[in-house]
Design an enzyme around this catalytic site. Structure first.
Site, mmCIF file in Angstrom:
data_model
loop_
_atom_site.group_PDB
_atom_site.id
_atom_site.type_symbol
_atom_site.label_atom_id
_atom_site.label_comp_id
_atom_site.label_asym_id
_atom_site.label_seq_id
_atom_site.Cartn_x
_atom_site.Cartn_y
_atom_site.Cartn_z
ATOM 1 N N ASN A 144 24.790 27.926 -0.888
ATOM 2 C CA ASN A 144 23.386 27.540 -0.977
ATOM 3 C C ASN A 144 22.530 28.662 -1.557
ATOM 4 O O ASN A 144 22.869 29.840 -1.409
ATOM 5 C CB ASN A 144 22.859 27.174 0.417
ATOM 6 N N TYR A 244 16.821 16.824 5.132
ATOM 7 C CA TYR A 244 16.006 17.910 4.596
ATOM 8 C C TYR A 244 14.608 17.441 4.198
ATOM 9 O O TYR A 244 13.690 18.250 4.074
ATOM 10 C CB TYR A 244 16.696 18.552 3.389
#
Length: 421
Positions: A144, A244
């Site tokens: 990420n 998210y």
């Protein structure tokens, strides 16, 4: 077939190894190399990996090394799952943005930018070394922020595909609700990494019947509860956002929660200590149940399918990946990295056609794509002004006073990782 995992000392790795062992007919790995500079962790993880292979009768060899060049030499595919700065840096990413009333999270907002600035130069150096070792090797990025890191790799000309486990997790969840095998559920998954919506859930494949309305009608409460979003919101949207999206749709609520509870980094660090103790037990021959709480559910299945398809094996031809847009979403630049269903083969992923996207989602995607462009510029060229521009552009920040303060804090907390600071 030789596969190398960079960041192989991660507590995630037994999840990946378990998938390699179970799915060896899909991906026949002959040599699995785990590379990590943290030799103490690496030996614990490597020992469990060997026991998992042996317990499941896998004939492959597991090798551990702290020598990156030796580990990637001759590899057919290299999986990247590294965390520059470890959980300590993540702890910082999740805390200092809260002082400005902004979300503290490791993949989005100011914390996500900090992670990108630390990570992109390291990943590009690894990728250059992979290319020298084997120009035909595929790089699978699970590191990420996946969208920004994958874009960096692709712009540098690397054979790279980004991977996230959000889509496969939702596929498994929906399949269970429908009492179907996961392979029978195809998602109309659209967006950017960690900014996605399921706009359809189809039976059998891309042209199958869309049962998303039925899923929302029959299981909307459960889905909303898992996402920690109100059921009426899902009914009004008619889609399933990734969890998210809660950082955007309930920003202030999330900030208050984050200010009053232990950080996710602290929880994960404690969990990792417990997991590493377990991994050192020579009687342990399977991934422990605790690993499911660590995150990365179904990462192994997604990684196996993707690697198999890229290397000419028996992987699922349709997979959700991070790849160049190239006209798939006409409101985004061709070189934006999007997360959609793609047909994956030995030449890489080809995104499937996407139905017109509601402006409610397209607008946010365009905003975040612009931020990612500025974030990558800051990661590649450095400088306080570039960091400020990226922060000012982010939809979760957007105010100049916040961007000024967050820029100062980001640089102060990450100076040792920023060559220009």
């Amino acid at each position: 077939m030789k596969l190398t995992v960079v960041g192989g000392g991660s507590t995630y790795t037994p999840e990946l190894v378990d998938g390699f062992a179970r799915l060896r007919d899909t991906l026949p790995v002959e040599e699995l190399v785990l590379v990590d500079p943290a030799t103490d962790r690496l030996e614990l993880v490597g020992g469990l990996a060997r026991r998992i292979f042996a317990h499941q009768g896998h004939p492959g060899r597991v090798v551990t090394t702290s020598d990156l060049d030796a580990g990637i030499d001759g590899a057919d595919a290299v999986l990247l799952q590294l965390r520059v700065g470890g959980q300590a840096a993540r702890q910082q990413d999740e805390t200092w943005p809260l002082e400005c009333g902004c979300v503290g999270q490791e993949t989005t907002g100011a914390g996500g930018l900090a992670k990108a600035l630390r990570t992109v130069p390291v990943v590009l150096d690894i990728a250059d070394r992979v290319r020298r070792a084997n120009p035909n090797a595929w790089i699978i990025d699970f590191t990420n922020p996946v969208g920004i890191v994958t874009r960096a790799l692709l712009q540098a000309g690397h054979r790279a595909v980004g991977l996230c486990n959000v889509a496969i997790g939702l596929q498994r969840k929906f399949a269970a609700m429908l009492d179907l095998a996961p392979a029978d559920v195809h998602l109309d998954h659209v967006g950017l990494n960690h900014l996605t919506w399921e706009t359809g859930v189809r039976l059998g494949g891309p042209e199958g019947e869309d049962v998303l309305p039925r899923l929302l009608a029959e299981h909307g409460g459960t889905i909303a509860g898992d996402l920690r979003l109100p059921r009426p919101l899902l009914d009004r949207l008619g889609v399933v956002p990734s969890y998210y999206l809660r950082y955007y749709y309930a920003h202030d609520e999330v900030v208050e929660e984050l200010r009053t509870k232990p950080s996710r980094a602290a929880e994960v660090a404690a969990m990792e200590r417990e997991l590493l103790t377990m991994y050192g037990d020579p009687a342990l021959v399977e991934k422990p149940a605790l690993l499911a709480r660590r995150g990365g559910a179904y990462y192994s299945e997604a990684a196996v399918d993707l690697a198999a398809a890229l290397l000419g094996g028996a992987g699922n031809p349709y997979q959700v990946v991070n790849a160049y847009n190239r006209g798939t979403l006409p409101f985004l630049p061709d070189d934006a990295v999007i997360e959609v269903q793609a047909a994956v083969g030995t030449k890489g992923p080809v995104p499937l056609p996407v139905s017109p996207v509601d402006p409610l989602y397209a607008g946010l995607m365009a905003d975040v794509t612009a931020y990612e462009d500025l974030a990558l510029d800051a990661a590649l060229r450095g400088g306080r002004d570039r960091v400020f521009r990226a922060l000012l552009s982010h939809p979760l920040i957007g105010q100049y006073a916040y961007a000024e303060t967050l820029t100062d804090q980001l640089v102060a907390h990450n100076r040792e990782y920023l060559a220009w600071a």
